[in-house]
Design a protein around this motif. Structure first.
Motif, PDB file in Angstrom:
ATOM      1  N   SER A 226     -10.999   0.982  -4.322  1.00 38.38           N
ATOM      2  CA  SER A 226     -11.074   1.435  -5.717  1.00 38.38           C
ATOM      3  C   SER A 226     -11.966   2.655  -5.908  1.00 38.38           C
ATOM      4  CB  SER A 226     -11.545   0.291  -6.627  1.00 38.38           C
ATOM      5  OG  SER A 226     -12.826  -0.174  -6.243  1.00 38.38           O
ATOM      6  N   ILE A 227     -13.102   2.712  -5.206  1.00 39.74           N
ATOM      7  CA  ILE A 227     -13.993   3.866  -5.360  1.00 39.74           C
ATOM      8  C   ILE A 227     -13.348   5.113  -4.765  1.00 39.74           C
ATOM      9  CG2 ILE A 227     -16.240   4.842  -4.746  1.00 39.74           C
ATOM     10  CD1 ILE A 227     -17.354   1.973  -4.779  1.00 39.74           C
ATOM     11  N   ALA A 228     -12.766   4.976  -3.580  1.00 39.20           N
ATOM     12  CA  ALA A 228     -12.075   6.115  -2.962  1.00 39.20           C
ATOM     13  C   ALA A 228     -10.925   6.595  -3.843  1.00 39.20           C
ATOM     14  CB  ALA A 228     -11.559   5.738  -1.580  1.00 39.20           C
ATOM     15  N   GLU A 229     -10.180   5.661  -4.425  1.00 42.54           N
ATOM     16  CA  GLU A 229      -9.078   6.037  -5.317  1.00 42.54           C
ATOM     17  C   GLU A 229      -9.593   6.846  -6.498  1.00 42.54           C
ATOM     18  OE1 GLU A 229      -6.377   2.856  -6.497  1.00 42.54           O
ATOM     19  OE2 GLU A 229      -6.967   1.758  -4.700  1.00 42.54           O
ATOM     20  N   GLU A 230     -10.709   6.432  -7.083  1.00 41.35           N
ATOM     21  CA  GLU A 230     -11.256   7.143  -8.239  1.00 41.35           C
ATOM     22  C   GLU A 230     -11.719   8.539  -7.855  1.00 41.35           C
ATOM     23  OE1 GLU A 230     -11.681   7.681 -12.115  1.00 41.35           O
ATOM     24  OE2 GLU A 230     -10.836   5.877 -11.177  1.00 41.35           O
ATOM     25  N   ILE A 231     -12.269   8.686  -6.659  1.00 40.34           N
ATOM     26  CA  ILE A 231     -12.666  10.014  -6.176  1.00 40.34           C
ATOM     27  C   ILE A 231     -11.446  10.918  -6.058  1.00 40.34           C
ATOM     28  CG2 ILE A 231     -13.593  11.276  -4.198  1.00 40.34           C
ATOM     29  CD1 ILE A 231     -15.719   9.866  -5.891  1.00 40.34           C
ATOM     30  N   TRP A 232     -10.356  10.398  -5.539  1.00 39.27           N
ATOM     31  CA  TRP A 232      -9.123  11.186  -5.440  1.00 39.27           C
ATOM     32  C   TRP A 232      -8.620  11.590  -6.825  1.00 39.27           C
ATOM     33  CZ3 TRP A 232      -5.476  12.738  -1.600  1.00 39.27           C
ATOM     34  CH2 TRP A 232      -5.934  12.621  -0.293  1.00 39.27           C
ATOM     35  N   ARG A 233      -8.652  10.665  -7.772  1.00 40.62           N
ATOM     36  CA  ARG A 233      -8.190  10.992  -9.130  1.00 40.62           C
ATOM     37  C   ARG A 233      -9.058  12.084  -9.748  1.00 40.62           C
ATOM     38  NH1 ARG A 233      -8.383   5.090  -9.531  1.00 40.62           N
ATOM     39  NH2 ARG A 233      -6.318   4.313  -8.948  1.00 40.62           N
ATOM     40  N   HIS A 234     -10.361  11.950  -9.579  1.00 37.88           N
ATOM     41  CA  HIS A 234     -11.273  12.929 -10.176  1.00 37.88           C
ATOM     42  C   HIS A 234     -11.116  14.291  -9.509  1.00 37.88           C
ATOM     43  CE1 HIS A 234     -14.585  14.143 -12.625  1.00 37.88           C
ATOM     44  NE2 HIS A 234     -15.362  14.421 -11.596  1.00 37.88           N
ATOM     45  N   LEU A 252      -3.457   9.233 -10.601  1.00 38.64           N
ATOM     46  CA  LEU A 252      -2.881   8.858  -9.321  1.00 38.64           C
ATOM     47  C   LEU A 252      -3.137   7.387  -9.008  1.00 38.64           C
ATOM     48  CD1 LEU A 252      -3.991  11.927  -7.150  1.00 38.64           C
ATOM     49  CD2 LEU A 252      -1.752  11.542  -8.204  1.00 38.64           C
ATOM     50  N   SER A 253      -2.115   6.699  -8.575  1.00 41.15           N
ATOM     51  CA  SER A 253      -2.252   5.318  -8.134  1.00 41.15           C
ATOM     52  C   SER A 253      -2.489   5.282  -6.627  1.00 41.15           C
ATOM     53  CB  SER A 253      -0.982   4.532  -8.468  1.00 41.15           C
ATOM     54  OG  SER A 253       0.109   5.012  -7.687  1.00 41.15           O
ATOM     55  N   TYR A 254      -2.796   4.098  -6.117  1.00 37.41           N
ATOM     56  CA  TYR A 254      -2.915   3.906  -4.666  1.00 37.41           C
ATOM     57  C   TYR A 254      -1.632   4.381  -3.973  1.00 37.41           C
ATOM     58  CZ  TYR A 254      -2.648   1.252  -0.273  1.00 37.41           C
ATOM     59  OH  TYR A 254      -2.468   0.883   1.036  1.00 37.41           O
ATOM     60  N   ALA A 255      -0.480   3.986  -4.507  1.00 36.11           N
ATOM     61  CA  ALA A 255       0.794   4.380  -3.906  1.00 36.11           C
ATOM     62  C   ALA A 255       0.993   5.891  -3.957  1.00 36.11           C
ATOM     63  CB  ALA A 255       1.952   3.669  -4.605  1.00 36.11           C
ATOM     64  N   ASP A 256       0.572   6.537  -5.058  1.00 37.54           N
ATOM     65  CA  ASP A 256       0.690   7.991  -5.166  1.00 37.54           C
ATOM     66  C   ASP A 256      -0.123   8.688  -4.082  1.00 37.54           C
ATOM     67  OD1 ASP A 256       2.283   7.863  -7.481  1.00 37.54           O
ATOM     68  OD2 ASP A 256       0.539   7.849  -8.799  1.00 37.54           O
ATOM     69  N   ILE A 257      -1.368   8.230  -3.890  1.00 36.81           N
ATOM     70  CA  ILE A 257      -2.239   8.860  -2.891  1.00 36.81           C
ATOM     71  C   ILE A 257      -1.658   8.660  -1.496  1.00 36.81           C
ATOM     72  CG2 ILE A 257      -4.565   8.917  -1.913  1.00 36.81           C
ATOM     73  CD1 ILE A 257      -5.533   7.785  -4.651  1.00 36.81           C
ATOM     74  N   ASN A 258      -1.172   7.456  -1.215  1.00 30.98           N
ATOM     75  CA  ASN A 258      -0.569   7.206   0.083  1.00 30.98           C
ATOM     76  C   ASN A 258       0.625   8.129   0.313  1.00 30.98           C
ATOM     77  OD1 ASN A 258      -1.777   5.394   1.852  1.00 30.98           O
ATOM     78  ND2 ASN A 258      -0.149   3.887   1.691  1.00 30.98           N
ATOM     79  N   ALA A 259       1.438   8.335  -0.729  1.00 30.34           N
ATOM     80  CA  ALA A 259       2.603   9.214  -0.605  1.00 30.34           C
ATOM     81  C   ALA A 259       2.194  10.659  -0.388  1.00 30.34           C
ATOM     82  CB  ALA A 259       3.484   9.094  -1.854  1.00 30.34           C
ATOM     83  N   ILE A 260       1.136  11.098  -1.045  1.00 32.96           N
ATOM     84  CA  ILE A 260       0.671  12.470  -0.905  1.00 32.96           C
ATOM     85  C   ILE A 260       0.220  12.745   0.533  1.00 32.96           C
ATOM     86  CG2 ILE A 260      -1.208  14.041  -1.536  1.00 32.96           C
ATOM     87  CD1 ILE A 260      -0.995  12.867  -4.397  1.00 32.96           C
ATOM     88  N   VAL A 261      -0.624  11.866   1.089  1.00 31.61           N
ATOM     89  CA  VAL A 261      -1.127  12.110   2.449  1.00 31.61           C
ATOM     90  C   VAL A 261      -0.025  11.906   3.500  1.00 31.61           C
ATOM     91  CG1 VAL A 261      -3.526  11.619   1.892  1.00 31.61           C
ATOM     92  CG2 VAL A 261      -2.053   9.769   2.690  1.00 31.61           C
ATOM     93  N   ALA A 262       1.006  11.167   3.140  1.00 31.23           N
ATOM     94  CA  ALA A 262       2.147  10.991   4.060  1.00 31.23           C
ATOM     95  C   ALA A 262       3.140  12.136   3.948  1.00 31.23           C
ATOM     96  CB  ALA A 262       2.844   9.664   3.783  1.00 31.23           C
TER      97      ALA A 262
END
Length: 265
Positions: A226-234, A252-262
């Motif tokens: 959750s903290i890492a996700e919030e850092i990505w959103r910010h 960005l959701s967890y799934a969004d971030i995973n899709a971006i790095v993939a």
């Protein structure tokens, strides 16, 4: 290392709830430690994303080992590492991977069953304990079961399935039980009362307060990704503003971030 491993075990015995604000690199780990955290835990998602890999056993073990070594260099607090499923279906290779992390400075791990058979995680746990014993580190194995997170049991059967897996993982050598996705106070109480393993819960908006979790007998609360996700959103919001793409800003959701790095979006 032996003293640090013993300290980490004692943190599960109380009197306080062990709160783990999961880090993803040496800098974030040192920052969290500077705030008074008694131990440092990593988030598999955060570490993978920081290296440009999606969460889900895609991170090369050598990069994880380098991250563990970097964190161990800069922090004094005990370090526990999320190893997902161990980065292999071969228990022997999982044992080697975790022993490598113990050599790099880890005194604890989370290892998950996911959608695989509990038999496989039992075999992995047994091999991890055996191989880490050879390194001289009594690694704390926090066995994660995804029964609740992935809906692996029929209606009304999740607690019973979780406790059955807890018993099997305990017999294989697990030192703790991690049950992400479990948020109901009654269910939490049943799980805590049904196992002698210290129970770890993952933070969720609907979860009872830390004080209430402590009263229920929970020993450990993790922030997860959750903290890492919030850092990505910010970061996305700040960068979008800076480059003049504020019309593309989104949560960005967890799934969004995973899709971006993939590279899928």
């Amino acid at each position: 290392m032996t003293d640090t491993a013993a300290l980490f075990r004692r943190l599960h015995e109380g009197p306080d709830l062990l709160l783990l604000a999961n880090a993803w690199d040496p800098g974030s780990a040192r920052l969290i430690e500077s705030l008074g955290a008694p131990a440092i835990a990593t988030t598999s998602a955060g570490v993978a994303w920081a290296h440009g890999y999606p969460d889900g056993d895609a991170l090369p073990v050598e990069l994880l080992a380098a991250t563990v070594a970097g964190i161990a260099r800069i922090v004094r607090a005990p370090l526990t590492v999320d190893v997902e499923g161990g980065y292999s279906d071969d228990p022997a290779l999982v044992g080697e991977n975790v022993a490598r992390l113990a050599d790099a400075g880890a005194v604890g791990i989370n290892i998950e069953d996911g959608t695989e058979s509990p038999d496989l995680l039992c075999a992995k746990i047994e091999r991890v304990k055996r191989d880490c014993a050879r390194t001289g580190v009594d690694v704390f194995v926090n066995a994660r079961t995804d029964v609740f997170l992935r809906g692996l049991a029929g209606e009304g059967k999740a607690v019973a399935e979780t406790l059955d897996r807890a018993r099997r993982y305990r017999e294989a050598g697990a030192d703790g039980l991690f049950v992400p996705g479990l948020t109901d106070p009654a269910g939490i109480g049943e799980v805590v009362q049904g196992t002698d393993l210290p129970v770890n819960i993952m933070a969720r908006p609907t979860l009872p307060s830390p004080a209430d979790l402590k009263d229920l007998g929970v020993r450990r609360l993790s922030a997860g990704s959750s903290i890492a996700e919030e850092i990505w959103r910010h970061t996305a919001a700040l960068a979008a503003d800076f480059i003049g793409k504020d019309d593309l800003r989104e949560a960005l959701s967890y799934a969004d971030i995973n899709a971006i790095v993939a590279g899928r979006r």
